[in-house]
Design an enzyme around this catalytic site. Structure first.
Site, PDB file in Angstrom:
ATOM      1  N   ASN A   9      14.954 -19.877  -4.536  1.00  0.00           N
ATOM      2  CA  ASN A   9      15.636 -20.877  -3.717  1.00  0.00           C
ATOM      3  C   ASN A   9      14.947 -20.910  -2.356  1.00  0.00           C
ATOM      4  O   ASN A   9      15.108 -19.994  -1.564  1.00  0.00           O
ATOM      5  CB  ASN A   9      17.126 -20.502  -3.579  1.00  0.00           C
ATOM      6  CG  ASN A   9      17.868 -21.430  -2.627  1.00  0.00           C
ATOM      7  OD1 ASN A   9      17.337 -22.447  -2.191  1.00  0.00           O
ATOM      8  ND2 ASN A   9      19.102 -21.056  -2.304  1.00  0.00           N
ATOM      9  N   LYS A  11      15.510 -22.784   0.095  1.00  0.00           N
ATOM     10  CA  LYS A  11      16.393 -23.203   1.203  1.00  0.00           C
ATOM     11  C   LYS A  11      15.670 -24.266   2.051  1.00  0.00           C
ATOM     12  O   LYS A  11      14.871 -25.030   1.500  1.00  0.00           O
ATOM     13  CB  LYS A  11      16.853 -21.986   2.000  1.00  0.00           C
ATOM     14  CG  LYS A  11      17.473 -20.929   1.073  1.00  0.00           C
ATOM     15  CD  LYS A  11      18.266 -19.863   1.752  1.00  0.00           C
ATOM     16  CE  LYS A  11      18.828 -18.920   0.706  1.00  0.00           C
ATOM     17  NZ  LYS A  11      19.706 -17.887   1.259  1.00  0.00           N
ATOM     18  N   HIS A  94      26.371 -23.236  -3.519  1.00  0.00           N
ATOM     19  CA  HIS A  94      25.776 -22.109  -2.788  1.00  0.00           C
ATOM     20  C   HIS A  94      26.681 -21.770  -1.598  1.00  0.00           C
ATOM     21  O   HIS A  94      27.279 -22.669  -0.985  1.00  0.00           O
ATOM     22  CB  HIS A  94      24.371 -22.480  -2.307  1.00  0.00           C
ATOM     23  CG  HIS A  94      23.597 -21.297  -1.817  1.00  0.00           C
ATOM     24  ND1 HIS A  94      23.805 -20.756  -0.566  1.00  0.00           N
ATOM     25  CD2 HIS A  94      22.666 -20.523  -2.415  1.00  0.00           C
ATOM     26  CE1 HIS A  94      23.013 -19.706  -0.423  1.00  0.00           C
ATOM     27  NE2 HIS A  94      22.313 -19.537  -1.535  1.00  0.00           N
ATOM     28  N   GLU A  96      26.013 -21.157   1.334  1.00  0.00           N
ATOM     29  CA  GLU A  96      25.653 -21.865   2.563  1.00  0.00           C
ATOM     30  C   GLU A  96      26.209 -23.288   2.556  1.00  0.00           C
ATOM     31  O   GLU A  96      26.599 -23.813   3.598  1.00  0.00           O
ATOM     32  CB  GLU A  96      24.115 -21.839   2.738  1.00  0.00           C
ATOM     33  CG  GLU A  96      23.647 -20.438   3.149  1.00  0.00           C
ATOM     34  CD  GLU A  96      22.263 -20.045   2.670  1.00  0.00           C
ATOM     35  OE1 GLU A  96      21.451 -20.906   2.286  1.00  0.00           O
ATOM     36  OE2 GLU A  96      21.985 -18.816   2.669  1.00  0.00           O
ATOM     37  N   GLU A 166      26.331 -14.371  -6.103  1.00  0.00           N
ATOM     38  CA  GLU A 166      25.656 -14.054  -4.844  1.00  0.00           C
ATOM     39  C   GLU A 166      26.686 -13.577  -3.812  1.00  0.00           C
ATOM     40  O   GLU A 166      27.328 -14.406  -3.146  1.00  0.00           O
ATOM     41  CB  GLU A 166      24.963 -15.308  -4.284  1.00  0.00           C
ATOM     42  CG  GLU A 166      23.869 -15.849  -5.171  1.00  0.00           C
ATOM     43  CD  GLU A 166      22.834 -16.631  -4.371  1.00  0.00           C
ATOM     44  OE1 GLU A 166      21.648 -16.326  -4.521  1.00  0.00           O
ATOM     45  OE2 GLU A 166      23.208 -17.511  -3.573  1.00  0.00           O
ATOM     46  N   GLY A 172      20.298 -12.663   2.581  1.00  0.00           N
ATOM     47  CA  GLY A 172      19.467 -12.700   3.784  1.00  0.00           C
ATOM     48  C   GLY A 172      19.674 -11.509   4.717  1.00  0.00           C
ATOM     49  O   GLY A 172      19.224 -11.510   5.852  1.00  0.00           O
ATOM     50  N   SER A 212      19.217 -10.718  -1.440  1.00  0.00           N
ATOM     51  CA  SER A 212      18.172  -9.753  -1.075  1.00  0.00           C
ATOM     52  C   SER A 212      17.440  -9.154  -2.282  1.00  0.00           C
ATOM     53  O   SER A 212      17.076  -7.979  -2.273  1.00  0.00           O
ATOM     54  CB  SER A 212      18.741  -8.646  -0.173  1.00  0.00           C
ATOM     55  OG  SER A 212      19.266  -9.205   1.019  1.00  0.00           O
TER      56      SER A 212
HETATM   57  P1  13P Z   1      18.027 -13.872  -0.029  1.00  0.00           P
HETATM   58  O1  13P Z   1      17.254 -13.489  -1.254  1.00  0.00           O
HETATM   59  O2  13P Z   1      17.165 -14.318   1.106  1.00  0.00           O
HETATM   60  O3  13P Z   1      19.038 -12.842   0.336  1.00  0.00           O
HETATM   61  O4  13P Z   1      18.864 -15.199  -0.433  1.00  0.00           O
HETATM   62  C1  13P Z   1      19.654 -15.194  -1.541  1.00  0.00           C
HETATM   63  C2  13P Z   1      20.117 -16.568  -1.803  1.00  0.00           C
HETATM   64  O5  13P Z   1      20.959 -17.104  -1.107  1.00  0.00           O
HETATM   65  C3  13P Z   1      19.511 -17.306  -2.913  1.00  0.00           C
HETATM   66  O6  13P Z   1      20.202 -18.470  -3.197  1.00  0.00           O
END
Ligand code: 13P
Length: 247
Positions: A9, A11, A94, A96, A166, A172, A212
């Site tokens: 992803n 982002k 997601h 976010e 997740e 992150g 992560s």
């Molecule tokens: P990270 O791997 O940067 O923690 O992000 C995970 C994520 O949100 C994937 O959709």
């Protein structure tokens, strides 16, 4: 045997020009059919990415869409546009999108229904905050997210859905859930799917872990019984993603 699915992803990272550069670094070594490999790119990068990935087994996805077919929805993109541009997957729900853009369970359900209706393959995200994790009520919360997302989704459509667990506290942050913590929830998600549908759907549906994931922990996470791959954020933007795919 469920085939693993490993998705990057991206982002809100990489312009079309940068996407081209990154894909040229990654594609040869990610071009495998041992696992499903997916680049989930910003919508504006899809056309360029599709061109770069021609002739490979790597699949493309986008990170969002709107559930209506077309019309006066300024700023939104439709399933048809995504498919026509060359992507086949879409991430829905997601954390976010839920947190920053205030998408609620009802919206996520509408998107899941629409993705199936228009032929996109959804990756549905679920996961708890640190507060819920510490309170110990995270399973009930995740069960609620899954039940609500799958309302009016048929058995066949459920089979064509990927779920990504997740935990928000692991996204992150560099603080990965331990493989046992991740497995516990992925197993619980499978149990929830069994209660909603039946054993065969629960056995077939693919459940990823995200939060992560990196080249150092992928093997252990993906080795767990109920973890069918990963949804990778930060590490999908680096050559490290090659090692995750080839864990
Ligand atoms: P990270 O791997 O940067 O923690 O992000 C995970 C994520 O949100 C994937 O959709």
């Amino acid at each position: 045997m469920r085939k693993k699915i490993i998705a990057g992803n991206w982002k809100m990272n990489k312009t079309p020009t940068e996407a081209k550069e990154l894909i040229s670094k990654l594609k040869d070594k990610c071009n495998t059919d041992k696992v499903d490999v997916l680049f989930v790119v910003p919508s504006i990068d899809v056309t360029t990415a599709a061109e770069c990935l021609k002739g490979t087994k790597i699949k493309l996805g986008t990170q969002n869409f709107y559930f209506e077919e077309k019309g006066a929805y300024t700023g939104e993109i439709s399933a048809k546009m995504i498919l026509d541009a060359g992507a086949e997957y879409v991430i829905i729900g997601h954390s976010e999108r839920r947190g920053i853009f205030k998408e609620d369970d009802a919206m996520i359900n509408k998107k899941l229904i629409a993705a199936h209706k228009f032929g996109l393959k959804p990756i549905l995200c679920c996961g708890e905050s640190l507060e819920l994790r510490e309170k110990g009520t995270y399973k009930a919360f995740i069960e609620g997210q899954i039940k609500s997302a799958f309302e009016s989704i048929s058995k066949e459509q459920a089979l064509n859905t990927v779920i990504a667990y997740e935990p928000i506290w692991a996204i992150g942050t560099g603080k990965t859930a331990t493989s046992d913590e991740a497995e516990e929830v992925c197993k619980f998600v499978r149990e929830t799917v069994k209660n909603l549908y039946d054993e065969s759907v629960a056995n077939e549906i693919r459940i990823q872990y995200g939060g992560s994931v990196n080249a150092g922990n992928a093997k252990e996470l993906f080795g767990k019984e109920d973890i069918d791959g990963g949804l990778v954020g930060g590490a999908s933007l680096k050559e490290e993603f090659i090692n995750i795919v080839n864990y």
